[in-house]
Design an enzyme around this catalytic site. Structure first.
Site, PDB file in Angstrom:
ATOM      1  N   HIS A 161      -7.573  -5.783   0.688  1.00  0.00           N
ATOM      2  CA  HIS A 161      -6.368  -5.006   1.023  1.00  0.00           C
ATOM      3  C   HIS A 161      -5.645  -5.584   2.241  1.00  0.00           C
ATOM      4  CE1 HIS A 161      -4.202  -1.334   0.024  1.00  0.00           C
ATOM      5  NE2 HIS A 161      -4.053  -1.072   1.308  1.00  0.00           N
ATOM      6  N   SER A 166       0.819  -1.207   0.000  1.00  0.00           N
ATOM      7  CA  SER A 166       0.000   0.000   0.000  1.00  0.00           C
ATOM      8  C   SER A 166       0.860   1.269   0.000  1.00  0.00           C
ATOM      9  CB  SER A 166      -0.937  -0.070   1.209  1.00  0.00           C
ATOM     10  OG  SER A 166      -1.918   0.918   1.116  1.00  0.00           O
TER      11      SER A 166
END
Ligand code: NAG
Length: 400
Positions: free
Chosen positions: A371, A167
């Site tokens: 995620h 990320s």
């Protein structure tokens, strides 16, 4: 409008009582929630070191290492609001930090400026607003280069590090590549997990909300003299830990999935106390603002100071320039998913077209991967890490 939120809150609260199975955590899990990263690593029988590394602009970063002197170094860089713990918190045989160490790599775990392990500066303390004047840009411009130089200086056999980012750990690497291209020669392979640069195709309830309300919220907290996110980090930390681990576990889990992507089949509930106690490790309001601006424009731009005079002083132009992603010319491996609610697979594919040296491009076969799954999915080794390790080893052998 208000009515909608009240109904939503009622449903969320109610859901906790609908499930009466109170999950029992074993004491080892609760202990892990209260350990630091070095404490976790030591507990599981691995060697661990802490290194203080100074950046050119005066921050002292606390970097953790699972040492294998002389072996190929790997630098692992966490996401927004996260810390080095993210690479070890699901324990040996599951967490990527341990899997890589078991395969003979020398593991270095980043803590970017401002998080709980990197809260020292030569001139400022965290009470000063100057301390929090950074986003992923400064992480890429100062923090990561300082750590790469430090690692390579103490390791004569190697001239390159493996880089693994999750990320924001990828956004910072991309900013570094664009701004300090000389560092691309020092990266053997940039493994990008859930890469974030463009936001042209991301549309979720959370992004809709942010597009409308974020600037107001940012202005409001600044008005109150708040530059750290979250302010009173330790209080928030303890609150989320208590609320999410016990009474409101289901609500909390639901919100987490709302933000990160729904995938209950790969979510290990036992890890909630560890996840919630180690997350919210500290970042800046400016880091959030920079992402918010990317979300609004869809492009990979430097920070907009929202004042043409300041922009002209910083960049020579009224509006901030785009990062030159074509400068990111180290080998890159991209791993991304259709069900990631913080980065869209279409945006990653747009990025891929602009990167000059992509050696591996993997839209994960398991379509519900979220995620969070990149770090702690139950079958993360089979679904992702086996491939990550295979590609790294191919690069090591000169086959890619
Ligand atoms: C969930 O995490 C705990 C703690 O790391 C582990 O012992 C357990 O095996 C995991 N559960 C599954 C289904 O993998």
């Amino acid at each position: 409008m208000l009515g909608k939120y009240i109904v939503l809150i009622w449903i969320l609260l109610h859901s906790n009582f609908a499930y009466s199975d109170i999950l029992k955590y074993n004491s080892s899990i609760l202990e892990d929630a209260h350990l630091t990263t070095p404490g976790l690593i030591k507990k599981h029988g691995y060697k661990v070191e802490t290194h203080k590394i100074e950046t050119k602009d005066g921050y002292l970063l606390g970097i953790h290492r699972i040492p294998k002197p002389g072996a190929q170094p790997v630098l692992m860089v966490h996401g927004l609001g996260d810390s080095s713990a993210t690479w070890v918190l699901s324990g040996p045989r599951s967490a990527l930090g341990y899997l890589l160490s078991d395969r003979g790599y020398d593991i270095w775990l980043m803590n970017i400026r401002g998080n709980r392990y990197s809260r020292k500066h030569r001139k400022y303390i965290p009470l000063n607003r100057e301390f929090w004047d950074f986003s992923f840009h400064e992480n890429g411009f100062y923090d990561i280069p300082a750590v790469i130089d430090y690692i390579l200086k103490r390791n004569e056999e190697h001239t390159q590090v493996h880089y693994i980012g999750h990320s924001q750990g990828t956004t910072a690497a991309f900013a570094m590549g664009a701004e300090r291209p000389e560092y691309m020669k020092k990266i053997k392979l940039l493994t990008a997990l859930a890469p974030v640069a463009y936001f042209r195709n991301l549309r979720t309830p959370a992004t809709d909300f942010l597009k409308i309300h974020a600037q107001t919220l940012i202005n409001l907290v600044r008005l109150f003299g708040i530059f750290e996110f979250p302010p009173e980090r330790e209080v928030w930390n303890r609150l989320t830990y208590q609320i999410c681990s016990f009474a409101f576990r289901n609500t909390c889990q639901y919100i987490m999935m709302l933000v990160m992507g729904m995938d209950s089949s790969q979510f290990n509930e036992t890890l909630i106390p560890i996840l919630t106690s180690h997350y919210l490790a500290g970042s800046s309001v400016k880091a959030l603002e920079h992402y918010y601006q990317l979300l609004l424009t869809g492009g990979f731009y430097k920070l907009n100071y929202l004042n043409p005079t300041v922009n002209i002083r910083k960049y020579g132009t009224k509006y901030p320039p785009e990062y030159k992603v074509e400068n990111i010319d180290c080998k890159v491996a991209l791993y991304y998913s259709r069900n990631d609610r913080l980065t869209s697979h279409k945006d990653v594919q747009n990025l891929r077209k602009k990167l000059p040296n992509v050696v591996h491009d993997e839209l994960l076969a398991y379509s519900k991967f979220s995620h969070l799954d990149f770090l702690v999915a139950i079958d993360v080794q089979k679904l992702l890490y086996d491939s990550v390790l295979r590609v790294m080893q191919k690069v090591d052998r000169g086959e890619l």
